[in-house]
Design a protein around this motif. Sequence first.
Motif, short mmCIF file in Angstrom:
data_model
loop_
_atom_site.label_atom_id
_atom_site.label_comp_id
_atom_site.label_asym_id
_atom_site.label_seq_id
_atom_site.Cartn_x
_atom_site.Cartn_y
_atom_site.Cartn_z
N THR A 57 -29.03 17.34 -70.09
CA THR A 57 -30.41 17.23 -69.62
C THR A 57 -30.43 17.28 -68.10
OG1 THR A 57 -30.33 14.81 -69.54
CG2 THR A 57 -31.08 15.82 -71.59
N ALA A 58 -31.61 17.48 -67.55
CA ALA A 58 -31.77 17.54 -66.10
C ALA A 58 -31.54 16.18 -65.48
CB ALA A 58 -33.16 18.06 -65.74
N VAL A 59 -31.00 16.19 -64.28
CA VAL A 59 -30.84 14.96 -63.51
C VAL A 59 -32.16 14.67 -62.83
CG1 VAL A 59 -29.62 13.87 -61.60
CG2 VAL A 59 -28.40 15.43 -63.13
N ASP A 60 -32.66 13.48 -63.00
CA ASP A 60 -33.94 13.10 -62.41
C ASP A 60 -33.71 12.65 -60.97
OD1 ASP A 60 -36.54 12.44 -61.96
OD2 ASP A 60 -36.50 10.57 -63.09
N ILE A 61 -33.99 13.55 -60.01
CA ILE A 61 -33.83 13.23 -58.59
C ILE A 61 -35.21 13.02 -57.98
CG2 ILE A 61 -32.97 14.04 -56.38
CD1 ILE A 61 -30.95 15.72 -57.90
N GLY A 62 -35.50 11.79 -57.62
CA GLY A 62 -36.80 11.47 -57.06
C GLY A 62 -36.94 11.96 -55.63
N SER A 63 -38.18 12.08 -55.18
CA SER A 63 -38.42 12.61 -53.84
C SER A 63 -37.99 11.65 -52.73
CB SER A 63 -39.91 12.94 -53.67
OG SER A 63 -40.68 11.76 -53.79
N VAL A 175 -29.70 19.46 -45.14
CA VAL A 175 -30.96 19.08 -45.79
C VAL A 175 -30.71 18.51 -47.17
CG1 VAL A 175 -32.28 20.79 -44.50
CG2 VAL A 175 -31.33 21.41 -46.73
N HIS A 176 -31.70 17.80 -47.67
CA HIS A 176 -31.65 17.20 -49.01
C HIS A 176 -32.06 18.20 -50.08
CE1 HIS A 176 -32.17 14.11 -52.13
NE2 HIS A 176 -33.37 14.59 -52.36
N GLY A 177 -33.04 19.05 -49.76
CA GLY A 177 -33.55 20.00 -50.73
C GLY A 177 -34.04 21.28 -50.09
N THR A 181 -41.44 27.02 -51.52
CA THR A 181 -42.77 26.57 -51.08
C THR A 181 -42.70 25.37 -50.15
OG1 THR A 181 -43.73 27.36 -53.16
CG2 THR A 181 -45.04 25.82 -51.85
N ALA A 182 -41.97 24.32 -50.58
CA ALA A 182 -41.89 23.09 -49.79
C ALA A 182 -40.98 23.24 -48.58
CB ALA A 182 -41.39 21.95 -50.67
N GLY A 183 -40.08 24.21 -48.60
CA GLY A 183 -39.18 24.42 -47.49
C GLY A 183 -37.96 23.51 -47.54
N PHE A 184 -37.51 23.09 -46.36
CA PHE A 184 -36.34 22.22 -46.25
C PHE A 184 -36.83 20.78 -46.15
CE2 PHE A 184 -35.38 26.27 -44.04
CZ PHE A 184 -34.47 26.77 -44.97
N THR A 185 -36.34 19.93 -47.05
CA THR A 185 -36.93 18.60 -47.17
C THR A 185 -35.89 17.49 -47.10
OG1 THR A 185 -36.80 18.65 -49.60
CG2 THR A 185 -38.83 19.49 -48.59
N THR A 186 -36.41 16.26 -46.90
CA THR A 186 -35.59 15.05 -46.85
C THR A 186 -36.29 13.94 -47.63
OG1 THR A 186 -34.69 13.33 -45.37
CG2 THR A 186 -36.71 14.43 -44.67
N PRO A 187 -35.54 12.98 -48.18
CA PRO A 187 -36.17 11.85 -48.86
C PRO A 187 -36.50 10.70 -47.92
CG PRO A 187 -33.81 11.73 -49.17
CD PRO A 187 -34.08 12.98 -48.37
N GLU A 215 -34.35 24.01 -55.25
CA GLU A 215 -35.42 23.45 -56.07
C GLU A 215 -35.48 21.92 -56.06
OE1 GLU A 215 -37.58 25.36 -56.42
OE2 GLU A 215 -37.38 26.93 -57.91
N ILE A 216 -34.68 21.28 -55.23
CA ILE A 216 -34.85 19.84 -55.00
C ILE A 216 -35.86 19.66 -53.87
CG2 ILE A 216 -33.73 17.73 -54.15
CD1 ILE A 216 -31.21 18.61 -55.56
N VAL A 217 -36.82 18.78 -54.08
CA VAL A 217 -37.88 18.58 -53.10
C VAL A 217 -37.94 17.11 -52.70
CG1 VAL A 217 -40.35 18.76 -52.63
CG2 VAL A 217 -39.22 20.50 -54.05
N GLY A 218 -37.63 16.84 -51.44
CA GLY A 218 -37.76 15.49 -50.91
C GLY A 218 -39.20 15.20 -50.52
N ILE A 219 -39.46 13.97 -50.14
CA ILE A 219 -40.84 13.55 -49.89
C ILE A 219 -41.45 14.20 -48.65
CG2 ILE A 219 -40.23 11.51 -48.51
CD1 ILE A 219 -42.54 10.04 -49.98
N ARG A 220 -40.58 14.62 -47.69
CA ARG A 220 -41.12 15.15 -46.43
C ARG A 220 -40.46 16.48 -46.08
NH1 ARG A 220 -43.29 12.91 -41.57
NH2 ARG A 220 -44.19 14.69 -40.46
N THR A 221 -41.28 17.45 -45.70
CA THR A 221 -40.77 18.74 -45.25
C THR A 221 -40.32 18.64 -43.79
OG1 THR A 221 -42.14 20.04 -46.77
CG2 THR A 221 -41.38 21.15 -44.76
#
Length: 260
Positions: A57-63, A175-177, A181-187, A215-221
Amino acid sequence: MLAQQRQAVIAERVRSHGAVRVAELVEEFGVSDMTIRRDLETLADRGLVSKVHGGATAVDIGSTDEPGFAAKSVRQKEAKEAIAAAAAKLVTPGQAIALSGGTTTWTLAHHLVGVAGLTVVTNSVPVADVFYRSGRGDQTVILTGGIRTPSDALVGPFAVASLKSINVDTLFLGVHGVNATAGFTTPNLMESETDKALIAAARKLVVVADSTKWEIVGIRTIACPDDADVLVTDAGLPEEARAALREAVGQLIIAGEDNR
């Protein structure tokens, strides 16, 4: 199909569908049950899937999930080494460069200790330590102050203030993700501000990110895809991701492949 290619397809299937079954993969790829189970074991060891009875199953990685530096340093080691070797070729003696926090930039630092006359600006304690331990007298290392994150980066108002009067040739940003669309992100919200200050200080932005960040998206771009002059990643990046990123970033470098 090579094992690495098959595993990349399986990982993408899990990301898009949420789960896969061993029996379905055996039929699809025409390989043995044991081969698929080894593939899933490899992907689970890399943190890309969670193994369950009969599949994965997919790993649930929170933002806002942010693993510690030690935990991240053992993930995707081969990919990070390949990325670091490719990114190091973008550095020439005498340059002023910046390295953000992260285990990929830390790996890159090991490849740069032999480059003469570098001035290195970093907000990463482990990165600064690599250059300190090398003992070279012709390299200058500038470590920002700030609040320490779980990934051993120094962030916050003090770090941002120290970067406002600095100018460097190239920033190597971990980067974290990565998302089209969201770009380069961090948690980490404070880390995003420090990374933005690093970007503002650099004439050229090079993002270093292994293929599992796709396709990992952190809370902030931190930055949009088209802000990156270069993105260095590894051969595990799916074809559709390569196509999307080639349209968005200035240059996409796949470590270990012919990028001409």
